[in-house]
Write a protein that holds these residues in place. Structure first.
Motif, PDB file in Angstrom:
ATOM      1  N   TRP A   1       0.799  -1.228   0.000  1.00  0.00           N
ATOM      2  CA  TRP A   1       0.000   0.000   0.000  1.00  0.00           C
ATOM      3  C   TRP A   1       0.832   1.280   0.000  1.00  0.00           C
ATOM      4  O   TRP A   1       0.502   2.224  -0.736  1.00  0.00           O
TER       5      TRP A   1
ATOM      6  N   PHE B   1       1.921   1.709  -3.444  1.00  0.00           N
ATOM      7  CA  PHE B   1       0.729   2.065  -4.229  1.00  0.00           C
ATOM      8  C   PHE B   1       0.532   3.580  -4.211  1.00  0.00           C
ATOM      9  O   PHE B   1       0.344   4.229  -5.252  1.00  0.00           O
TER      10      PHE B   1
ATOM     11  N   THR C   1       3.010   5.636  -6.222  1.00  0.00           N
ATOM     12  CA  THR C   1       2.685   5.709  -7.647  1.00  0.00           C
ATOM     13  C   THR C   1       1.598   6.755  -7.906  1.00  0.00           C
ATOM     14  O   THR C   1       1.666   7.521  -8.875  1.00  0.00           O
TER      15      THR C   1
ATOM     16  N   GLN D   1      -8.324   1.325  -2.080  1.00  0.00           N
ATOM     17  CA  GLN D   1      -7.499   2.348  -2.716  1.00  0.00           C
ATOM     18  C   GLN D   1      -7.687   3.700  -2.031  1.00  0.00           C
ATOM     19  O   GLN D   1      -6.713   4.389  -1.708  1.00  0.00           O
TER      20      GLN D   1
ATOM     21  N   ILE E   1       0.119   0.312 -11.242  1.00  0.00           N
ATOM     22  CA  ILE E   1       0.613  -0.070  -9.921  1.00  0.00           C
ATOM     23  C   ILE E   1       1.502  -1.306 -10.011  1.00  0.00           C
ATOM     24  O   ILE E   1       1.172  -2.283 -10.687  1.00  0.00           O
TER      25      ILE E   1
ATOM     26  N   ASN F   1       3.634  -3.537  -7.056  1.00  0.00           N
ATOM     27  CA  ASN F   1       3.968  -3.622  -5.633  1.00  0.00           C
ATOM     28  C   ASN F   1       5.445  -3.878  -5.368  1.00  0.00           C
ATOM     29  O   ASN F   1       5.887  -3.903  -4.223  1.00  0.00           O
TER      30      ASN F   1
ATOM     31  N   GLU G   1      -4.428  -5.391  -6.404  1.00  0.00           N
ATOM     32  CA  GLU G   1      -4.029  -4.091  -6.942  1.00  0.00           C
ATOM     33  C   GLU G   1      -2.838  -4.155  -7.884  1.00  0.00           C
ATOM     34  O   GLU G   1      -2.490  -3.146  -8.492  1.00  0.00           O
ATOM     35  N   GLN G   2      -2.215  -5.299  -8.024  1.00  0.00           N
ATOM     36  CA  GLN G   2      -1.091  -5.394  -8.946  1.00  0.00           C
ATOM     37  C   GLN G   2      -1.577  -5.131 -10.375  1.00  0.00           C
ATOM     38  O   GLN G   2      -2.509  -5.756 -10.867  1.00  0.00           O
TER      39      GLN G   2
ATOM     40  N   THR H   1      -2.984  -2.328 -11.345  1.00  0.00           N
ATOM     41  CA  THR H   1      -4.080  -1.358 -11.370  1.00  0.00           C
ATOM     42  C   THR H   1      -3.664  -0.114 -12.151  1.00  0.00           C
ATOM     43  O   THR H   1      -2.610   0.467 -11.898  1.00  0.00           O
TER      44      THR H   1
END
Length: 495
Positions: free
Chosen positions: A370, A373, A376, A401, A459, A461, A469-470, A472
């Motif tokens: 996070w 995240f 970015t 998010q 995104i 990680n 979320e990888q 995204t």
């Protein structure tokens, strides 16, 4: 001392509670959970709970208020960190272990059975998971198990005043999640079907129901005033995941505690079914399973009753092991089960090696990445000219998010995010004066109501972990097509 049947009405004697050994199990549990509580990071749901706690209310569109308010309280005392937040999960997990051991005592289990139940509970995969990170399930597990304990005491003592404790606990459960109504229905059907029915007569049951409704009244009123959104969310979850939940229900009953414990809770079912006054519990488990399958609910809803069945099966399982001198193979089997539970449920492995664990426990992956995240997102935000940032908006697709940006964004120069997901939609649209660029975070449909959207980042990680979320996308749009207040109803979503 001769004890009556487990759970039989009128049995008043129980063994002494094994405070020392059970306390040692709890101490080790708390020490391990505390040592590992901050190794990864916040889970997406935890970020949402913290954000919801900053908007206190008697309800939210997807849940009652208890867990968000608990998140607010513990972070205020122990710090706004994963370790600080998870103090609550650790304490709830420890209390669940004590309650399960007390249930074993209600079944007539001595020191050995109580310690086995405590250790089995503390080391069960599902219990490890919800004791490590704060979730609504962390509270539900304790509340449901406590209801079971109080029912056992009611049946053992024939003291109907225990309905007040049961009612108050159900009321607290309703302040956390309405799923406890499934438990109440299952127990009610079981008691009506196989008894003992006498405990369902009298004013104390009515008083207990009234107390439950009184405790839960504020959140029920909130839901009614807002059009029962929680039912809308629950229906959507069932429609989206229901078939998968049904297909995986039986396998999950085997693995949620541990495959090693399956013989123990089956022994509990067999033991209780042989006693006419105790058949209500295995039947309640069966009715609950039918309810879950019919509604397409999550298989873990049945775990609390499995823990009670483990408590019932602990004594006969120990006796079976002693009679057959089976310790030689039981030890290694238990060791494998413990290792799997800890590996799957706790942040033991480095994040870059989590892929096999995520295949079994997706929640582990949602605790990774996070801060990166938000880094970015911050890089993308800096693409907006300085003179336009005062009217620019960050709009996130989901509450994880948005919660991450809200938590980590200020240190990176980011404004508060907005989202149409769950209760974030209720916390308001941006002012209509925000007519500048829109930074979109997440996967959106092509027909979003913003102009000239261009992908600017994706995104990563940094450890190659395939979590939610990888990959995204992050897109930068020129401006909204209409005032935010008119766009907002169409931007709300629950899934």
């Amino acid at each position: 001392m001769t004890l009556g049947a487990p759970g039989r009405v009128g049995r008043t004697e129980v063994p002494r509670f094994a405070r020392g050994p059970v306390g040692l199990v709890v101490a080790v549990q708390v020490a391990v959970l505390t040592a590992l509580s901050g190794r990864y990071g916040f889970h997406r749901d935890e970020l949402y709970f913290v954000a919801a706690g900053d908007h206190p209310a008697w309800g939210y569109v997807d849940q009652p208020p208890l867990t968000p308010l608990l998140a607010r309280a513990v972070t205020a005392v122990f710090g706004d960190t994963p370790s600080g937040l998870r103090v609550a999960a650790t304490l709830l997990g420890a209390a669940t272990v004590v309650v399960a051991a007390l249930a074993a005592r209600e079944f007539g289990g001595g020191r050995g059975a109580q310690v086995l139940t405590a250790a089995a509970t503390a080391l069960s995969t599902y219990v490890v998971v919800v004791s490590h990170m704060l979730s609504t399930s962390s509270t539900d597990l304790l509340v449901w198990t406590a209801v079971g304990l109080f029912l056992l005491r009611l049946l053992r003592t024939d003291d109907a005043r225990w309905w007040l404790a049961i009612g108050a606990t159900v009321g607290v459960g309703l302040l956390n999640k309405w799923l406890i109504l499934l438990l109440a229905a299952a127990v009610g059907v079981a008691l009506l079907a196989v008894g003992p029915r006498r405990v369902l007569r009298g004013r104390w049951l009515v008083a207990g129901i009234g107390l439950a409704l009184l405790v839960a009244a504020p959140t029920v009123v909130w839901q009614a005033a807002h059009g029962w959104p929680q039912l809308t969310v629950a229906s959507g979850i069932s429609g989206e995941d229901g078939m998968e939940n049904r297909l995986m229900f039986v396998p999950h009953q085997v693995i949620y505690l541990s495959p090693v414990l399956v013989p123990v809770w089956i022994a509990g079912i067999v033991r209780l079914w042989r006693e006419p006054g105790s058949r209500w519990l295995p039947l309640a488990y069966l009715v609950l399973c039918v309810e879950i399958l019919a509604l397409g609910g999550k298989p873990y809803y049945a775990v609390p009753l499995l823990l009670l069945l483990v408590a019932a099966g602990a004594e006969p399982s120990l006796r079976w092991l002693r009679e057959r001198v089976a310790w030689r193979w039981a030890g290694p089997a238990a060791g494998v089960g413990v290792a799997m539970s800890l590996l799957v449920g706790l942040p033991v492995l480095p994040p870059e090696r989590l892929a096999p664990v995520v295949a079994m426990n997706q929640e582990a992956g949602e605790q990774v990445g996070w801060p990166r995240f938000v880094d970015t997102v911050a890089d993308a935000w800096r693409r907006i000219p300085v003179d336009q940032r005062g009217t620019a908006v960050i709009f996130a697709r989901n509450y994880g998010q948005a919660g991450a940006i809200e938590r980590y964004g200020p240190a990176r120069g980011l404004p508060a995010p907005h989202s149409g997901h769950m209760s974030y939609a209720d916390w308001g649209p941006p002012p209509d004066t925000m007519t500048g660029p829109v930074l979109l975070v997440g996967r959106f449909r092509a027909d979003v109501p913003f102009t000239d959207c261009q992908a600017v980042a994706r995104i990563d990680n940094g450890v190659g972990l395939d979590n939610d979320e990888q990959g995204t996308p992050v897109a930068l749009c020129a401006q909204p097509r209409a005032p935010w207040s008119s766009l907002w109803p169409g931007l709300r979503h629950y899934y």
